[in-house]
Structures are given as structure tokens and as C-alpha cells.
Design an enzyme around this catalytic site. Structure first.
Site, PDB file in Angstrom:
ATOM      1  N   GLU A   1       0.830  -1.215   0.000  1.00  0.00           N
ATOM      2  CA  GLU A   1       0.000   0.000   0.000  1.00  0.00           C
ATOM      3  C   GLU A   1       0.863   1.263   0.000  1.00  0.00           C
ATOM      4  OE1 GLU A   1      -3.400  -0.083   2.612  1.00  0.00           O
ATOM      5  OE2 GLU A   1      -3.500   2.099   2.693  1.00  0.00           O
TER       6      GLU A   1
ATOM      7  N   LYS B   1      -7.826  -0.597  11.124  1.00  0.00           N
ATOM      8  CA  LYS B   1      -7.207  -1.060   9.870  1.00  0.00           C
ATOM      9  C   LYS B   1      -5.971  -0.212   9.582  1.00  0.00           C
ATOM     10  CE  LYS B   1      -6.547  -1.441   5.228  1.00  0.00           C
ATOM     11  NZ  LYS B   1      -5.673  -0.626   4.385  1.00  0.00           N
TER      12      LYS B   1
ATOM     13  N   ASP C   1       3.696 -13.945  11.848  1.00  0.00           N
ATOM     14  CA  ASP C   1       2.382 -14.406  11.401  1.00  0.00           C
ATOM     15  C   ASP C   1       1.372 -13.257  11.556  1.00  0.00           C
ATOM     16  OD1 ASP C   1      -0.142 -15.526  11.229  1.00  0.00           O
ATOM     17  OD2 ASP C   1       0.353 -17.309  12.395  1.00  0.00           O
TER      18      ASP C   1
ATOM     19  N   HIS D   1      -2.173  10.329  -0.854  1.00  0.00           N
ATOM     20  CA  HIS D   1      -2.198   9.120  -1.674  1.00  0.00           C
ATOM     21  C   HIS D   1      -1.920   9.415  -3.144  1.00  0.00           C
ATOM     22  CE1 HIS D   1      -3.557   5.624   0.643  1.00  0.00           C
ATOM     23  NE2 HIS D   1      -4.120   6.482   1.445  1.00  0.00           N
TER      24      HIS D   1
HETATM   25  C1  MEV Z   1      -6.308   3.219   4.665  1.00  0.00           C
HETATM   26  O1  MEV Z   1      -5.536   2.095   4.326  1.00  0.00           O
HETATM   27  C2  MEV Z   1      -6.317   3.439   6.156  1.00  0.00           C
HETATM   28  C3  MEV Z   1      -7.213   4.578   6.644  1.00  0.00           C
HETATM   29  O2  MEV Z   1      -8.534   4.399   6.170  1.00  0.00           O
HETATM   30  C4  MEV Z   1      -7.173   4.549   8.162  1.00  0.00           C
HETATM   31  C5  MEV Z   1      -8.148   5.480   8.826  1.00  0.00           C
HETATM   32  O3  MEV Z   1      -9.209   5.802   8.249  1.00  0.00           O
HETATM   33  O4  MEV Z   1      -7.884   5.857   9.970  1.00  0.00           O
HETATM   34  C6  MEV Z   1      -6.744   5.898   6.126  1.00  0.00           C
END
Ligand code: MEV
Length: 422
Positions: A85, A263, A279, A377
């Protein structure tokens, strides 16, 4: 370029250096050998891969980057991160740069205690059976420890027992937890061997029968905590911190947001887990189960303001990672990554990983509560789109820059620009 004497992970414009120069920096920082250097550059040989999993047909490569600027418990650290990513490595480096103004990350961890579960069914008097198990604790621990003399000699081994009586739709069951200090291992093998060995004795003590005997990935006795203070001025003033806290609050009360928030944390954590051959599924399941420990899924991080108005961030999560055994002991790149990290225990590695998780989360929420996530991004995304349109090395940057200027980062536009350029 030499950074040997000053030994700092802080380097501005690291991303602007050609790959060779970046590797050189890392090599000097971590005293890598010429052989390590070669390993970083070449693909994994197929014989090694063929020993790792079944039915091998090749290798699947993931980019390996270095996050800079990390200072953890006063120590300068370069962080190898394996991720597909874009923006993850840059975001972690930026967060670490802000954190180091107020001293960097402070980290701590519990002993590396893993839990092995033994499920016992068909017991007549479950309360007495539970008491009988606890009465035989010394004998049970001795049988467990006889399975792994090396671990015991290293100061680890089975340390304690817990019994839990659980209700199920088909009646009550007794679940015994074996608590094992696994030292520098992830621990699955050691724990699984011990719980399997205990099955007959537990059946005998309780008069029941044993069904499951397996490690739990909810490693809530192997916890790591990282904290950092993020400088108010550097963040753009107290109102920015207020915006940050408003955004964070949603993750603390709403599972829909908490899932995305966490995430983002795992973007950083998994990248180091993968780079060190650990892992990541075990870490993911443990982290998310821990995030739901009070009955509602919530944020793994907490944020508040200190007396000076700076932002304080904290992360706490289970991190069942090892530096011995498993794929990390075979994979040549994982071995080099561990050298880069300059760690000597699994706990040290876990603490670094927690700091990266906090950094990653801070960077995401900071961006989300100010400029939004797309801006950061866009640059790499535009390059990817240019590449997908068929641009070669000398064309990619021109096309990407043009698309960003126009605010249209789309495959069709990249193809048009490529035609014009040619
Ligand atoms: C993207 O990979 C992760 C985000 O969505 C985390 C977040 O929203 O805090 C940017």
C-alpha cells in the site's frame, strides 16, 4: 552519507534518494554485511521457498521500504516495512518525525505469556472438576514443562493455570488455560505441544473427555503499550488537536469507524510483522479480538491533551511475535530486517511494532481531520495509473505530475497524455 558516528534514524529527503543510496544508508546504520546487502537486492531462491510451503510455483514479491525518524525509548530505529500500500511508509516516517520533537515513543510490555486452551466435556460435577485441576497444578505444570526443556532452561515454560466454566447450548464445559512464557518465540508450537500432552491427565482428573487443545490468539497476557506526545506547534496549533480529537472520538464510540481506524493501525503493524517473517493473521485476530474485549469493538488507540495542550497518543494491544523459530528464522530477508531493527529479544521487537502502529494511526487521523487522506495518496497513485497506461520509466513522472496538476488522476487521461507525449 556516513551516519555511523551520529547514528540517527532522522534523515530528511530519504524518499528523494535513489534506491542504491537508501540501501547504503541502511547498511551503514545497521552495520549490514556485503552478503546482507545482496540478500536485500535479490529475489528469494526457489529452493528456500519450496521448503516453506507446499506446491510452490514461484515467489510473490511485496515492496520493502524503510520508515525513518523513529526514536523509541531513546533509541534510534530504522523500521523495515513490507507492504503493497502506497503512503504507509511515508505516513509512519512523518508521524515519527513529529513524535521525536517531544522525545519519541515510550514503550513497555508484559512478559511474553501465551495462553493454551484445553476444552473438557462430559464432566458430571464441573465445579469439583475445576477445583481438582487447580489442586493438581504443580503436577500439570511439570508435565507441560517436560515437553520443552530448552524453553524452561531459557527462563520460560508453563507458569500457571486458569479454569473457566462456560455455558453452551449443549451444556457446560470446562476450559483450562495453560499460561506459558514463550520467551523469544511466537509460541504456537511450544504451547500446542504442551496442551496436547496434557489432554490425558486432564481427562483423568476431571472424569471427562478432551476435545480442543490449541493456542489462543487472543494473547491478552502478552500486551504491549506505546505512547507518544505529538507537538502542538508542529501539528498546527491547538485547534488542529481539537479537530484530531473530534475525529478520534468517533472511533472510540462507533464500531464502523473503529474498524477503519484499526485497519490503519494494522497497515503499519502488519508491514513490520511481514518484514520480520511473523504471522500477521495471528496478530490481526488477536488485535481485533482485544479491541472488542469489553463487549463493543472499539479503537486500539486512545488520545488526549496534556497540560501544555500537546496531543498524547497511546496504543495497547497483544503482540504474539517471535524472533526465533517460524518463517522468520528461514526467510533471508526477514533475517536482514531483524538486523536492521537491531533487536535482541521478541519483546523489543513487539515494542517497536506497537510504536509503528501508533505512528500509523496518528498519521491517518491527522490527515483525515485536516487535509483528508487523498492528497497524500495521490502522488504514488498517479504514478501507478501512469504505469498502468503503459508509460515507461522516463515518462511516468511527467504524466503523473500533469494529472495531479489537472486534478484528474484517471486511466483514460493517462493514456491521452501518453499519446500526446509520444
Ligand atoms: C487506509 O488504508 C487506512 C485509513 O482508512 C485509516 C483510517 O481511516 O484511519 C486511512
Amino acid at each position: 552519507m556516513s551516519n555511523k558516528n551520529m547514528k540517527t534514524s532522522q534523515i530528511s529527503g530519504f524518499y528523494k534518494l535513489p534506491v542504491e543510496k537508501r540501501v547504503e544508508f541502511v547498511q551503514t546504520f545497521a552495520d549490514l554485511s556485503a552478503e546482507d546487502f545482496k540478500i536485500l537486492k535479490k529475489s528469494l531462491d526457489i529452493q528456500t521457498t519450496d521448503r516453506m510451503i507446499e506446491n510452490v510455483i514461484g515467489n510473490f514479491e511485496i515492496p520493502l521500504g524503510i520508515a525513518v525518524n523513529f526514536k523509541i525509548n531513546g533509541k534510534e530505529v530504522l523500521i523495515p516495512m513490507a507492504t503493497e500500500e502506497s503512503s504507509v511508509v511515508a505516513a509512519a516516517s512523518n508521524a515519527a518525525k513529529i513524535a521525536r520533537i517531544q522525545g519519541g515513543f515510550s514503550v513497555k510490555s508484559t512478559d511474553p505469556i501465551m495462553i493454551g486452551q484445553i476444552q473438557i466435556l462430559g464432566i458430571e460435577d464441573i465445579v469439583t472438576a475445576a477445583e481438582n485441576i487447580m489442586n493438581e497444578k504443580d503436577k500439570i505444570l511439570a508435565i507441560a514443562n517436560a515437553q520443552d526443556k530448552i524453553l524452561v532452561n531459557l527462563g520460560g515454560g508453563a507458569k500457571d493455570l486458569e479454569v473457566r466454566i462456560l455455558e453452551s447450548p449443549t451444556g457446560k464445559m470446562l476450559v483450562t488455560h495453560l499460561l506459558v512464557d514463550v520467551r523469544d518465540a511466537m509460541g504456537a508450537n511450544a504451547v500446542n505441544t504442551m496442551v496436547e500432552a496434557l489432554a490425558p491427565i486432564l481427562a483423568e482428573i476431571t472424569g471427562g473427555y478432551v476435545r480442543l487443545k490449541i493456542l489462543s490468539n487472543l494473547a491478552d497476557k502478552r500486551l504491549v503499550t506505546a505512547t507518544a506526545v505529538f507537538d502542538k506547534e508542529k501539528m498546527g496549533g491547538e485547534h488542529i488537536i481539537d479537530q484530531f480529537l473530534e475525529s478520534y472520538t468517533l472511533a472510540s464510540i462507533d464500531p464502523y469507524r473503529a474498524a477503519t481506524h484499526n485497519k490503519g493501525i494494522m497497515n503499519g503493524i502488519d508491514a513490520v510483522i511481514i518484514a520480520t517473517g511473523n504471522d500477521f493473521r495471528a496478530i490481526e485476530s488477536g488485535a481485533h479480538a482485544y479491541a472488542a474485549r469489553d463487549g463493543q469493538y472499539t479503537s486500539l488507540t486512545r488520545y488526549w491533551k496534556d497540560d501544555d495542550g500537546n496531543l498524547v497518543g497511546e496504543i495497547e494491544l497483544p503482540l504474539a511475535i517471535g524472533i526465533v523459530g517460524g518463517a522468520g528464522s528461514i526467510h533471508p530477508k526477514a533475517l536482514v530486517c531483524k538486523k536492521i531493527l537491531q533487536i535482541s529479544t521478541a519483546q523489543e521487537l513487539a515494542e517497536i511494532i506497537a510504536a509503528v502502529g501508533l505512528a500509523q494511526n496518528f498519521a491517518a487521523v491527522y490527515a483525515l481531520s485536516t487535509v483528508g487522506i487523498q492528497k497524500g495518496h495521490m502522488s504514488l497513485h498517479a504514478k501507478n495509473i501512469a504505469m498502468m497506461a503503459g508509460a515507461n520509466e522516463s515518462e511516468i513522472d511527467t504524466i503523473a505530475e500533469q494529472m495531479i496538476q489537472e486534478g484528474i488522476v484517471k486511466l483514460d487521461r493517462a493514456k491521452e497524455l501518453l499519446e500526446q507525449l509520444r
